[in-house]
Design an enzyme around this catalytic site. Structure first.
Site, short mmCIF file in Angstrom:
data_model
loop_
_atom_site.label_atom_id
_atom_site.label_comp_id
_atom_site.label_asym_id
_atom_site.label_seq_id
_atom_site.Cartn_x
_atom_site.Cartn_y
_atom_site.Cartn_z
N HIS A 160 -5.99 -1.19 6.17
CA HIS A 160 -6.13 -0.74 7.57
C HIS A 160 -7.06 -1.68 8.36
CE1 HIS A 160 -3.90 2.77 6.53
NE2 HIS A 160 -4.85 3.23 5.72
N HIS A 167 -9.63 1.20 1.13
CA HIS A 167 -9.41 1.68 2.50
C HIS A 167 -10.65 1.34 3.30
CE1 HIS A 167 -6.73 5.11 0.77
NE2 HIS A 167 -5.94 4.32 1.45
N ARG A 220 -4.90 15.54 6.55
CA ARG A 220 -5.39 15.39 5.16
C ARG A 220 -5.41 16.74 4.44
NH1 ARG A 220 -11.27 13.26 3.06
NH2 ARG A 220 -11.83 15.32 3.81
N ASP A 280 2.24 3.04 3.02
CA ASP A 280 1.12 3.98 2.92
C ASP A 280 1.57 5.43 2.75
OD1 ASP A 280 -1.36 5.18 3.02
OD2 ASP A 280 -1.89 4.51 5.02
N GLU A 330 -10.65 2.93 8.53
CA GLU A 330 -9.44 3.52 9.13
C GLU A 330 -9.84 4.48 10.24
OE1 GLU A 330 -7.00 5.69 6.36
OE2 GLU A 330 -5.37 5.99 7.80
N TYR A 362 -4.96 7.74 -7.06
CA TYR A 362 -6.24 8.43 -7.28
C TYR A 362 -6.10 9.86 -7.83
CZ TYR A 362 -5.21 10.02 -2.47
OH TYR A 362 -4.60 10.52 -1.35
N HIS A 397 0.84 -1.21 0.00
CA HIS A 397 0.00 0.00 0.00
C HIS A 397 0.87 1.25 0.00
CE1 HIS A 397 -3.72 2.16 0.37
NE2 HIS A 397 -3.28 2.85 1.40
N HIS A 447 -11.65 3.95 -3.28
CA HIS A 447 -10.92 4.72 -2.27
C HIS A 447 -11.42 4.38 -0.87
CE1 HIS A 447 -9.88 7.92 0.49
NE2 HIS A 447 -8.76 7.98 -0.20
N ARG A 480 -16.81 6.11 1.70
CA ARG A 480 -17.27 7.51 1.66
C ARG A 480 -16.99 8.14 0.29
NH1 ARG A 480 -12.40 7.86 4.66
NH2 ARG A 480 -10.96 9.36 3.76
ZN LIG Z 1 -3.83 4.75 2.00
#
Ligand SMILES: [Zn+2]
Length: 449
Positions: free
Chosen positions: A271, A234, A86, A322, A237, A125, A63, A207, A210
C-alpha cells in the site's frame, strides 16, 4: 507441480518481449524452463502448441489474502470505513479450518490462473485454531495454502506473517488470537519448519507496525535476511495507524521500520499510501519495493498512494489484488495509471510496458523469483495469452497489443495460462479444477453456514 519432462514447442502468434510486440515467436520448453526463444517464425512448426493472441510473461499477484474472497459482494451496502469492513472480514476468519481454507484457496488460486496469474504472494496470518491453540501440525493452515496452489497449478510464495498485537501496546483481541504465535521468536521457530518445494517459496511478513511490537521487528527481519527471503509489510494504509505510531514512538511507521532494519531490496511495503517526503526517500533510497493494490484501496476508501514519487525515488512497483474484490491484474495495472490521471488531471504517468513490468517481472522479483516475468531462455516457462479478438480487444493493430491488454482487456480475455510448461488454462478453461465457479460457490457457502 510436475514440470513437463520433455521438450515442447509453443508457437505464439504475438509475444510481448519486454519492449515490443513480436509476431511469430517459437518457445521451446524443457523441464518447465524456456530453453529457446526464436523470432521470425512465420508459421507454426509441426507439432507446436498454437497460442493465438498476445502472449505475456505470467502475471504476478504480489499481495493476496485468499480468504477475503469470501467477502466479495457482501460488504457493499451502507457506509463505513476500512475498520468496519475489518469486523466483517474477521467473522469469516473465525470460521476457517485447514480443510475449508484449502478448498477456498484452491478455488481462488484457480480463479487467478484463469486471469493469467502464474504466481501469488499469500500474506498469510491465520495460523492457529480459534482461541490461538496450535494445530497438531503448527503449519496446517500454511500447508493447506501451499497444497491449494499446487492443485490450482500456480506458484506460491507463502509470506508467513507475524501478527502479535492488536495495536501499539495492546494484546491480540478475540479474533486475532489465532493469528498470534505469542512472540517473534515463536513465530520464527514455527516458520522454520516450513519447507520450500518446486512451486512454493517461503517468505516472511510483518502484518503492520501496529501488529508487531517495535522491539520484535528485528527478529522477523533477521529471519528473512538469514534465508535471503522476501519480507513484506502492510505500511501506512490508514492514517489512524500513522497517528497511533507517532503517539507511541514519535515517528512514522516507515521511520520505525527503517530504525529496526526492516527496509531493503528484499522488502516490499504493501500500500504505502499515506507517506511523508522523508518516508518516500527512506523507501526509495533503501530499494524497498512498493506493492500497490488499487482495486482494494479504492474499494476500502483507503486513498491513493504516491506510486510515481516512490518509483522515482528508487522503489520498484508491484501489484496485488489483496482483498479480491476483483481478481484481475490487468485492472490493477490500469487502475494505478488511471488513479494518477484523476489525481493530477494529466495522462501518461506509466507506459503500458512499465505497467506490464509491475504486473509481471517486478512482481515476481518481490516474491523472491527474480528469474521470472520475461520470455527469455533460462526463465521459467510461465506465460499467459490474451485474446485479441474479443469484444473488448478487437480492433487495435497487433503491435499495440500491450496497450490493448493493459487499457482494454480484462481477466476474462485470458485464453491460456502455462505454468512450468504445463497448460493450466486452455481456451479459457482450467485444466485442473474442472468447474471453478462451482468450486468458489461451494467453498464460500461452507464458510457462510
Ligand atoms: Zn493486505
Amino acid at each position: 507441480m510436475t514440470p513437463t519432462q520433455r521438450t515442447r514447442t509453443y508457437w505464439l502468434e504475438h509475444a510481448w518481449l519486454d519492449t515490443h510486440v513480436e509476431p511469430g515467436v517459437a518457445l521451446e520448453v524443457t523441464d518447465g524452463t524456456l530453453t529457446a526463444v526464436r523470432t521470425d517464425v512465420g508459421t507454426p512448426p509441426p507439432g507446436a502448441e498454437i497460442l493465438r493472441g498476445l502472449t505475456l510473461p505470467g502475471l504476478a499477484n504480489a499481495h493476496s489474502h485468499a480468504f477475503h474472497r469470501a467477502l466479495r459482494g457482501t460488504v457493499q451496502v451502507g457506509s463505513g470505513t476500512f475498520w468496519t469492513w475489518r469486523e466483517i472480514m474477521y467473522s469469516f476468519a473465525d470460521r476457517l479450518t485447514p480443510d475449508t481454507y484449502h478448498a477456498l484457496a484452491r478455488a481462488v488460486y484457480a480463479e487467478m490462473a484463469l486471469a493469467g496469474i502464474t504466481a501469488v504472494g499469500e500474506f498469510h496470518y491465520v495460523h492457529h485454531a480459534p482461541g490461538g491453540t496450535p494445530y497438531a501440525d503448527p503449519n496446517a493452515m500454511g500447508e493447506a495454502l501451499i497444497e491449494a496452489a499446487a492443485e490450482a497449478g500456480v506458484r506460491i510464495t507463502l509470506l508467513d506473517t507475524a501478527y502479535l498485537s492488536s495495536g501499539f501496546g495492546q494484546p491480540p483481541n478475540v479474533h486475532q488470537l489465532r493469528f498470534s504465535d505469542g512472540s517473534a521468536d515463536a513465530w520464527a521457530e514455527r516458520c522454520s519448519l516450513l519447507k520450500e518445494r518446486d512451486h512454493a517459496r517461503i517468505g516472511a511478513a510483518i502484518h503492520s507496525v501496529r501488529a508487531v511490537p517495535a522491539d520484535q521487528l528485528a527478529t522477523v527481519a533477521r529471519w528473512a535476511a538469514e534465508r535471503g527471503a522476501p519480507l513484506h509489510v502492510h505500511l501506512s494504509e490508514q492514517t489512524a495507524e500513522n497517528d497511533a505510531c507517532r503517539e507511541t514512538h514519535g515517528c512514522t511507521p516507515t521511520r520505525l521500520l527503517a530504525d529496526h532494519g526492516v527496509l531493503g531490496p528484499r522488502t516490499t511495503g504493501v500500500h504505502n499510501t499515506h507517506l511523508t517526503d522523508e518516508d518516500i526517500a527512506l523507501l526509495g533510497g533503501s530499494g524497498t519495493g512498493t506493492c500497490m493494490c488499487p482495486t482494494t484501496e479504492r474499494d476500502l476508501a483507503d486513498g491513493i498512494g504516491p506510486a510515481v514519487a516512490l518509483q522515482a525515488a528508487g522503489s520498484p512497483l508491484s501489484l496485488g489484488s489483496d482483498s479480491h474484490a476483483v481478481i484481475d491484474l490487468l485492472e490493477e495495472a490500469r487502475a494505478m495509471e488511471l488513479n494518477e490521471r484523476l489525481r493530477t488531471r494529466t495522462r501518461g504517468h506509466w507506459t503500458a510496458a512499465a505497467l506490464l513490468r509491475a504486473a509481471s517481472a517486478d512482481g515476481h522479483a518481490a516474491l523472491g523469483r527474480p528469474e521470472a516475468g520475461t520470455l527469455e531462455t533460462g526463465a521459467p516457462a510461465d506465460f499467459t495469452t490474451i485474446a485479441l479478438d474479443t469484444v473488448r480487444t478487437a480492433g487495435p493493430l497487433p503491435r499495440l497489443g500491450a496497450e490493448t491488454a493493459v487499457f482494454a482487456a480484462t481477466g476474462a480475455d485470458v485464453r491460456h495460462t502455462v505454468v512450468a510448461g504445463r497448460h493450466v488454462v486452455r481456451d479459457g478453461v482450467h485444466t485442473l479444477v474442472p468447474d471453478v465457479p462451482q468450486a468458489l460457490a461451494r467453498a464460500v457457502a461452507d464458510l457462510r453456514s
